[in-house]
Design a protein around this motif. Structure first.
Motif, PDB file in Angstrom:
ATOM      1  N   PRO A  55       0.791  -1.236   0.000  1.00  0.00           N
ATOM      2  CA  PRO A  55       0.000   0.000   0.000  1.00  0.00           C
ATOM      3  C   PRO A  55       0.824   1.287   0.000  1.00  0.00           C
ATOM      4  O   PRO A  55       0.263   2.369  -0.064  1.00  0.00           O
ATOM      5  CB  PRO A  55      -0.797  -0.111   1.307  1.00  0.00           C
TER       6      PRO A  55
ATOM      7  N   SER B  65     -11.494  -3.957   2.581  1.00  0.00           N
ATOM      8  CA  SER B  65     -10.401  -3.059   2.938  1.00  0.00           C
ATOM      9  C   SER B  65      -9.667  -3.555   4.185  1.00  0.00           C
ATOM     10  O   SER B  65      -8.551  -3.142   4.440  1.00  0.00           O
ATOM     11  CB  SER B  65     -10.901  -1.634   3.134  1.00  0.00           C
TER      12      SER B  65
ATOM     13  N   ILE C 205      -4.683  -6.031  -0.718  1.00  0.00           N
ATOM     14  CA  ILE C 205      -4.392  -4.664  -0.315  1.00  0.00           C
ATOM     15  C   ILE C 205      -5.101  -3.766  -1.307  1.00  0.00           C
ATOM     16  O   ILE C 205      -4.716  -3.655  -2.456  1.00  0.00           O
ATOM     17  CB  ILE C 205      -2.873  -4.402  -0.286  1.00  0.00           C
TER      18      ILE C 205
ATOM     19  N   VAL D 206      -6.553  -0.086  -2.176  1.00  0.00           N
ATOM     20  CA  VAL D 206      -6.443   1.334  -1.892  1.00  0.00           C
ATOM     21  C   VAL D 206      -7.552   2.033  -2.672  1.00  0.00           C
ATOM     22  O   VAL D 206      -7.628   1.910  -3.888  1.00  0.00           O
ATOM     23  CB  VAL D 206      -5.063   1.878  -2.328  1.00  0.00           C
TER      24      VAL D 206
END
Length: 190
Positions: A118, A154, A160, A162
């Motif tokens: 991330p 999330s 991962i 975003v």
């Protein structure tokens, strides 16, 4: 074949496509079938991934039965549906770019990016995952068979994700820059 290229299109809870992972041939992929089976939805999903603003988005065709087509009706019997492209950004390195489609007009479309890391300060090639780690539609489905809510995804440590809120800058191997704004409008700067 030069990168970036689309490796696959995945659908989760999407009308007529349900939970699928479509591998895209680097030179040509054909979707064939009778009227009303969902061919146009494929093109609509790709457009929706890049233009995720309800006011700018336009369906490519009329509905099969002439009903008014609406984005929130793409979510089939679920609260949140998903469509995402897996993109090979360098040989053997992948990221996913997608959109969460709610089943109501009261919640916004939510564009997202899936990477192996991330950390937004790293180049995408350093955040990309290998072919054996590519997310699939199955990653969005609970053991119970229910589709995960966006809030649950999330928190999932295997994915991962975003969510794109402001400005995302994608760097390609040639150092071209693609900018995608929160309105979903994108431009390519070379």
């Amino acid at each position: 074949m030069k990168n970036p290229i689309i490796y696959s299109l995945s659908t989760v809870g999407i009308l007529k496509h349900y939970n699928q992972d479509y591998l895209i041939h680097p030179q040509r992929t054909d979707f064939t079938g009778s009227n009303g089976v969902g061919k146009s939805i494929i093109a609509d999903l790709i457009q929706l991934i890049f233009i995720n603003d309800r006011h700018l988005f336009q369906f490519g065709t009329e509905g099969y039965k002439k009903e008014v087509r609406q984005i929130h009706k793409l979510a089939y019997k679920c609260r949140d549906a998903y469509a995402f492209l897996t993109i090979e950004i360098e040989d053997g390195k992948f990221i996913c770019l997608g959109v969460c489609i709610p089943n109501t007009t009261n919640r916004p479309l939510r564009p997202f990016l899936i990477t192996a890391d991330p950390n937004n300060t790293k180049d995408f090639k350093d955040r990309a995952f290998t072919i054996d780690k590519i997310p699939s539609s199955a990653n969005f489905i609970k053991e119970s068979g229910q589709i995960c809510l966006v809030e649950e995804l999330s928190k999932n440590s295997e994915i991962i994700m975003v969510f794109i809120l402001n400005l995302l800058v994608l760097m390609t191997r040639k150092r071209s820059i693609m900018r995608i704004s929160s309105t979903g409008i994108f431009s390519l700067l070379i």
